[in-house]
Design a protein around this motif. Structure first.
Motif, PDB file in Angstrom:
ATOM      1  N   VAL A   1      -7.552  11.188  -2.944  1.00  0.00           N
ATOM      2  CA  VAL A   1      -7.293  12.579  -2.235  1.00  0.00           C
ATOM      3  C   VAL A   1      -6.471  13.284  -2.977  1.00  0.00           C
ATOM      4  CG1 VAL A   1      -6.308  13.682  -0.082  1.00  0.00           C
ATOM      5  CG2 VAL A   1      -7.618  11.557  -0.118  1.00  0.00           C
ATOM      6  N   ALA A   2      -5.216  12.791  -3.469  1.00  0.00           N
ATOM      7  CA  ALA A   2      -4.357  13.553  -4.297  1.00  0.00           C
ATOM      8  C   ALA A   2      -5.157  14.308  -5.652  1.00  0.00           C
ATOM      9  CB  ALA A   2      -3.409  12.861  -4.749  1.00  0.00           C
ATOM     10  N   ALA A   3      -5.857  13.312  -6.468  1.00  0.00           N
ATOM     11  CA  ALA A   3      -6.698  13.730  -7.494  1.00  0.00           C
ATOM     12  C   ALA A   3      -7.526  14.607  -7.582  1.00  0.00           C
ATOM     13  CB  ALA A   3      -7.150  12.404  -8.259  1.00  0.00           C
ATOM     14  N   SER A   4      -8.285  14.711  -6.251  1.00  0.00           N
ATOM     15  CA  SER A   4      -9.392  15.711  -5.721  1.00  0.00           C
ATOM     16  C   SER A   4      -8.747  16.878  -5.710  1.00  0.00           C
ATOM     17  CB  SER A   4     -10.122  15.312  -4.585  1.00  0.00           C
ATOM     18  OG  SER A   4     -10.791  14.014  -4.748  1.00  0.00           O
ATOM     19  N   ILE A   5      -7.680  17.028  -5.026  1.00  0.00           N
ATOM     20  CA  ILE A   5      -6.712  18.231  -4.564  1.00  0.00           C
ATOM     21  C   ILE A   5      -6.453  18.807  -6.053  1.00  0.00           C
ATOM     22  CG2 ILE A   5      -4.967  19.364  -3.581  1.00  0.00           C
ATOM     23  CD1 ILE A   5      -5.007  17.140  -1.375  1.00  0.00           C
ATOM     24  N   GLY A   6      -5.929  18.111  -6.883  1.00  0.00           N
ATOM     25  CA  GLY A   6      -5.385  18.556  -8.292  1.00  0.00           C
ATOM     26  C   GLY A   6      -6.547  19.121  -8.823  1.00  0.00           C
TER      27      GLY A   6
ATOM     28  N   VAL B   1       0.968  -1.153  -0.087  1.00  0.00           N
ATOM     29  CA  VAL B   1       0.200  -0.051  -0.082  1.00  0.00           C
ATOM     30  C   VAL B   1       0.931   1.383   0.004  1.00  0.00           C
ATOM     31  CG1 VAL B   1      -1.602   1.231   1.369  1.00  0.00           C
ATOM     32  CG2 VAL B   1      -2.069  -1.076   1.309  1.00  0.00           C
ATOM     33  N   LEU B   2       1.832   1.355   0.845  1.00  0.00           N
ATOM     34  CA  LEU B   2       2.816   2.402   1.078  1.00  0.00           C
ATOM     35  C   LEU B   2       3.507   2.598  -0.237  1.00  0.00           C
ATOM     36  CD1 LEU B   2       3.675   2.514   4.659  1.00  0.00           C
ATOM     37  CD2 LEU B   2       2.138   3.847   3.654  1.00  0.00           C
ATOM     38  N   LYS B   3       4.142   1.566  -0.675  1.00  0.00           N
ATOM     39  CA  LYS B   3       5.314   1.574  -1.831  1.00  0.00           C
ATOM     40  C   LYS B   3       4.472   1.937  -3.124  1.00  0.00           C
ATOM     41  CE  LYS B   3       8.406  -1.946   0.017  1.00  0.00           C
ATOM     42  NZ  LYS B   3       9.082  -3.279  -0.286  1.00  0.00           N
ATOM     43  N   ILE B   4       3.172   1.665  -3.281  1.00  0.00           N
ATOM     44  CA  ILE B   4       2.550   1.920  -4.589  1.00  0.00           C
ATOM     45  C   ILE B   4       1.865   3.420  -4.394  1.00  0.00           C
ATOM     46  CG2 ILE B   4       0.497   0.553  -4.306  1.00  0.00           C
ATOM     47  CD1 ILE B   4       0.642   0.052  -7.381  1.00  0.00           C
ATOM     48  N   GLY B   5       1.048   3.399  -3.090  1.00  0.00           N
ATOM     49  CA  GLY B   5       0.113   4.614  -2.886  1.00  0.00           C
ATOM     50  C   GLY B   5       0.750   5.994  -2.819  1.00  0.00           C
ATOM     51  N   VAL B   6       2.078   6.029  -2.384  1.00  0.00           N
ATOM     52  CA  VAL B   6       2.364   7.315  -2.310  1.00  0.00           C
ATOM     53  C   VAL B   6       2.883   7.829  -3.595  1.00  0.00           C
ATOM     54  CG1 VAL B   6       4.590   8.561  -1.420  1.00  0.00           C
ATOM     55  CG2 VAL B   6       3.306   6.940   0.004  1.00  0.00           C
ATOM     56  N   PRO B   7       3.663   7.174  -4.275  1.00  0.00           N
ATOM     57  CA  PRO B   7       3.933   7.532  -6.042  1.00  0.00           C
ATOM     58  C   PRO B   7       2.526   7.688  -6.698  1.00  0.00           C
ATOM     59  CG  PRO B   7       4.475   5.285  -5.469  1.00  0.00           C
ATOM     60  CD  PRO B   7       4.225   5.872  -4.237  1.00  0.00           C
ATOM     61  N   GLY B   8       1.620   6.886  -6.260  1.00  0.00           N
ATOM     62  CA  GLY B   8       0.297   6.955  -7.003  1.00  0.00           C
ATOM     63  C   GLY B   8      -0.475   8.290  -6.894  1.00  0.00           C
ATOM     64  N   ALA B   9      -0.231   8.769  -5.652  1.00  0.00           N
ATOM     65  CA  ALA B   9      -0.870  10.048  -5.108  1.00  0.00           C
ATOM     66  C   ALA B   9      -0.013  11.036  -6.022  1.00  0.00           C
ATOM     67  CB  ALA B   9      -0.766  10.311  -3.836  1.00  0.00           C
TER      68      ALA B   9
ATOM     69  N   LEU C   1       5.024   1.939 -11.129  1.00  0.00           N
ATOM     70  CA  LEU C   1       3.624   1.279 -11.495  1.00  0.00           C
ATOM     71  C   LEU C   1       2.619   2.549 -10.731  1.00  0.00           C
ATOM     72  CD1 LEU C   1       1.944  -0.835 -12.322  1.00  0.00           C
ATOM     73  CD2 LEU C   1       2.091  -1.939 -10.398  1.00  0.00           C
ATOM     74  N   GLY C   2       2.924   2.808  -9.725  1.00  0.00           N
ATOM     75  CA  GLY C   2       1.900   3.649  -8.873  1.00  0.00           C
ATOM     76  C   GLY C   2       1.981   5.171  -9.709  1.00  0.00           C
ATOM     77  N   LEU C   3       3.207   5.614 -10.368  1.00  0.00           N
ATOM     78  CA  LEU C   3       3.334   7.004 -10.640  1.00  0.00           C
ATOM     79  C   LEU C   3       2.434   6.946 -12.187  1.00  0.00           C
ATOM     80  CD1 LEU C   3       6.868   7.886 -10.575  1.00  0.00           C
ATOM     81  CD2 LEU C   3       4.940   9.053  -9.620  1.00  0.00           C
ATOM     82  N   VAL C   4       2.326   5.726 -12.836  1.00  0.00           N
ATOM     83  CA  VAL C   4       1.630   5.818 -14.268  1.00  0.00           C
ATOM     84  C   VAL C   4       0.351   5.283 -13.839  1.00  0.00           C
ATOM     85  CG1 VAL C   4       1.284   4.244 -16.107  1.00  0.00           C
ATOM     86  CG2 VAL C   4       3.736   4.618 -15.358  1.00  0.00           C
ATOM     87  N   GLY C   5      -0.240   4.600 -12.812  1.00  0.00           N
ATOM     88  CA  GLY C   5      -1.325   4.282 -12.573  1.00  0.00           C
ATOM     89  C   GLY C   5      -2.283   5.440 -11.830  1.00  0.00           C
ATOM     90  N   GLY C   6      -1.510   6.201 -11.176  1.00  0.00           N
ATOM     91  CA  GLY C   6      -2.286   7.763 -10.811  1.00  0.00           C
ATOM     92  C   GLY C   6      -2.597   8.388 -11.734  1.00  0.00           C
ATOM     93  N   PHE C   7      -1.479   8.690 -12.668  1.00  0.00           N
ATOM     94  CA  PHE C   7      -1.657   9.518 -13.492  1.00  0.00           C
ATOM     95  C   PHE C   7      -2.754   9.054 -14.755  1.00  0.00           C
ATOM     96  CE2 PHE C   7      -0.865  11.234 -17.954  1.00  0.00           C
ATOM     97  CZ  PHE C   7      -0.283  12.747 -17.657  1.00  0.00           C
TER      98      PHE C   7
ATOM     99  N   ALA D   1      -0.543  15.084 -10.491  1.00  0.00           N
ATOM    100  CA  ALA D   1       0.019  15.561 -11.858  1.00  0.00           C
ATOM    101  C   ALA D   1      -1.108  15.361 -12.880  1.00  0.00           C
ATOM    102  CB  ALA D   1       1.084  14.913 -12.430  1.00  0.00           C
ATOM    103  N   GLY D   2      -1.823  14.221 -13.018  1.00  0.00           N
ATOM    104  CA  GLY D   2      -2.710  13.789 -13.976  1.00  0.00           C
ATOM    105  C   GLY D   2      -3.925  14.676 -14.029  1.00  0.00           C
ATOM    106  N   ALA D   3      -4.418  15.023 -12.871  1.00  0.00           N
ATOM    107  CA  ALA D   3      -5.582  15.858 -12.715  1.00  0.00           C
ATOM    108  C   ALA D   3      -5.373  17.199 -13.043  1.00  0.00           C
ATOM    109  CB  ALA D   3      -5.925  16.102 -11.082  1.00  0.00           C
ATOM    110  N   VAL D   4      -4.039  17.938 -12.714  1.00  0.00           N
ATOM    111  CA  VAL D   4      -3.806  19.018 -13.222  1.00  0.00           C
ATOM    112  C   VAL D   4      -3.613  19.170 -14.884  1.00  0.00           C
ATOM    113  CG1 VAL D   4      -2.088  21.014 -13.158  1.00  0.00           C
ATOM    114  CG2 VAL D   4      -2.509  19.932 -11.031  1.00  0.00           C
TER     115      VAL D   4
END
Length: 318
Positions: A187-192, A73-81, A140-146, A86-89
Motif C-alpha cells: 500500500v505504502a509503495a503504491s502511494i509513493g 506483523v506490526l513491529k516490522i510492517g509499519v517501519p516497512g511501509a 529490518l522493516g525500514l531496509v526491507g521496505g526500501f 521512501a523507496g518508491a519516491v
C-alpha cells in the motif's frame, strides 16, 4: 489477451512460491515486466498495486491456517511501509542499479546461513519461542521496505532470512508474518509511486492480471506452508535466496560472467540444493517427533507471553 493470460499465470506461480517460501512474488513479476520493456519505476508500481490484493488474500489465508504472529506483523510492517514509501519516491527519480550487487552479497550471506543451518542442524532450538524485539524488527522493516520498492521486490528476501536466522520464530510463522505485513508495504509503495510518476504511467490491466493469478494461488500456498516440515522449508528457502542472489551477482557489472560460467554455476547450485532437500527430508523423518515437540513448546511460550526471565535473557540486538 495472450499477454494478460501470461501475466495471470506468472502471478499465480509467483504467489504460489511467495506464499510457500516467503519471497519471490515481486522479483519474479518485476523481472517479466522489465523483460518486455517496462521502465523500472512503472514495473515496480504495477507489481505493488497487484500485491495490495495478493498480500491481503495471502495474509488472511495464513491467518486462517495459524501461520501469523501479529506482534511481528506490526513491529516490522509499519517501519516497512515507511521504507517502501521512501523507496518508491527515490526510484521514481533515480536508478538504484549500483546498490544491487552490494545488496545481493548481503542477501547471499544470509541465504547461505539459513541454508546450512536448516540443512545440517534442523530447526534452531535455543532461541525458538523468544520474542522478536522492535530494536531488531524496526531497522529490518525500514531496509526491507526500501529495497522492496526500489528493486520491485525484496521484502521477503530481506525479512524472511533475517528472522529465520534469529532462530526465534518457526519457518511457517516467519513466512506467514512476512507475507501478511507485506500488505502494508504494498500500500505504502503504491502511494509513493502514484505520487512520484503519476497514475497515468501505470498499466492497471497488467496489475489486475497479476492480481487474479496471485489471489488464486494464495490460499493454496498458505496451506502448503503449514504442512511442509520446518527443516525442509528452511533448506528450500535458503536455496531460493542463494540462487536468486548468485544470479544477480553474476549478471552485475561487478562480475558480468559469460553465459557458460553462469549456467555452470546454476547447475552446481541446483544439484547441491536438490541434495540438501533430500537430506533434510531424511533427517526430518528421523527427528520428526523431536521437532514437533520443539514447535509445540515454542507455541506455548508465545501464547503465554513474555516473562521477566525472557526479557532479561534477550540479547540487545535480537
Amino acid at each position: 489477451m495472450q499477454k494478460l493470460i501470461l501475466l495471470a499465470l506468472v502471478g499465480l506461480g509467483a504467489q504460489l512460491v511467495d506464499g510457500s517460501l516467503g519471497m519471490a512474488y515481486g522479483v519474479t513479476s518485476t523481472t517479466l515486466l522489465l523483460a518486455i520493456g517496462t521502465n523500472p519505476a512503472a514495473a515496480s508500481a504495477t507489481v505493488h498495486l497487484a500485491e495490495i490484493g495478493t498480500t491481503l488474500v495471502s495474509g488472511l489465508s495464513h491467518w486462517r491456517f495459524g501461520n501469523v504472529d501479529w506482534k511481528v506483523v506490526l513491529k516490522i510492517g509499519v517501519p516497512g511501509a515507511v521504507g517502501a514509501f521512501a523507496g518508491a519516491v527515490v526510484l521514481s527519480g533515480i536508478s538504484t542499479e549500483v546498490a544491487a550487487p552490494l545488496m545481493a552479497v548481503i542477501l547471499l550471506t544470509l541465504g547461505l546461513y539459513v541454508f546450512l543451518r536448516f540443512t545440517f542442524q534442523g530447526l534452531p532450538k535455543h532461541q525458538l519461542g523468544k520474542p522478536l524485539r522492535k530494536r531488531f524488527l524496526t531497522p529490518l522493516g525500514l531496509v526491507g521496505g526500501f529495497v522492496d520498492a526500489t528493486g520491485g521486490g525484496g521484502w521477503g528476501p530481506v525479512g524472511t532470512p533475517a528472522i529465520l536466522a534469529s532462530g526465534r520464530l518457526e519457518p511457517r510463522k516467519t513466512i506467514g508474518s512476512i507475507d501478511t505485513s507485506e500488505f502494508l508495504v504494498a500500500v505504502a509503495a503504491s502511494i509513493g509511486f502514484i505520487h512520484g510518476i503519476g497514475s497515468e504511467n501505470i498499466d492497471y490491466g497488467w496489475a489486475f492480471a497479476l492480481l487474479i493469478g496471485g489471489v488464486i494461488a494464495a490460499p493454496i500456498a498458505a496451506w502448503l506452508v503449514r504442512h511442509i516440515p520446518p527443516r525442509v522449508l528452511g533448506a528450500a528457502v535458503g536455496g531460493v535466496i542463494i540462487l536468486t542472489n548468485t544470479r544477480s551477482l553474476l549478471r552485475s557489472d561487478w562480475i558480468d560472467a559469460p553465459d557458460s560460467v553462469r549456467y555452470a554455476v546454476y547447475g552446481v547450485i541446483y544439484v547441491v540444493w536438490a541434495a540438501a532437500i533430500v537430506y533434510s527430508v531424511l533427517q526430518y523423518r528421523k527427528h520428526s517427533a523431536e521437532d514437533a515437540q520443539i514447535i509445540a513448546e515454542a507455541e506455548a511460550i508465545a501464547a503465554a507471553g513474555d516473562t521477566p526471565d525472557d526479557k532479561d535473557k534477550t540479547p540487545a540486538n535480537a
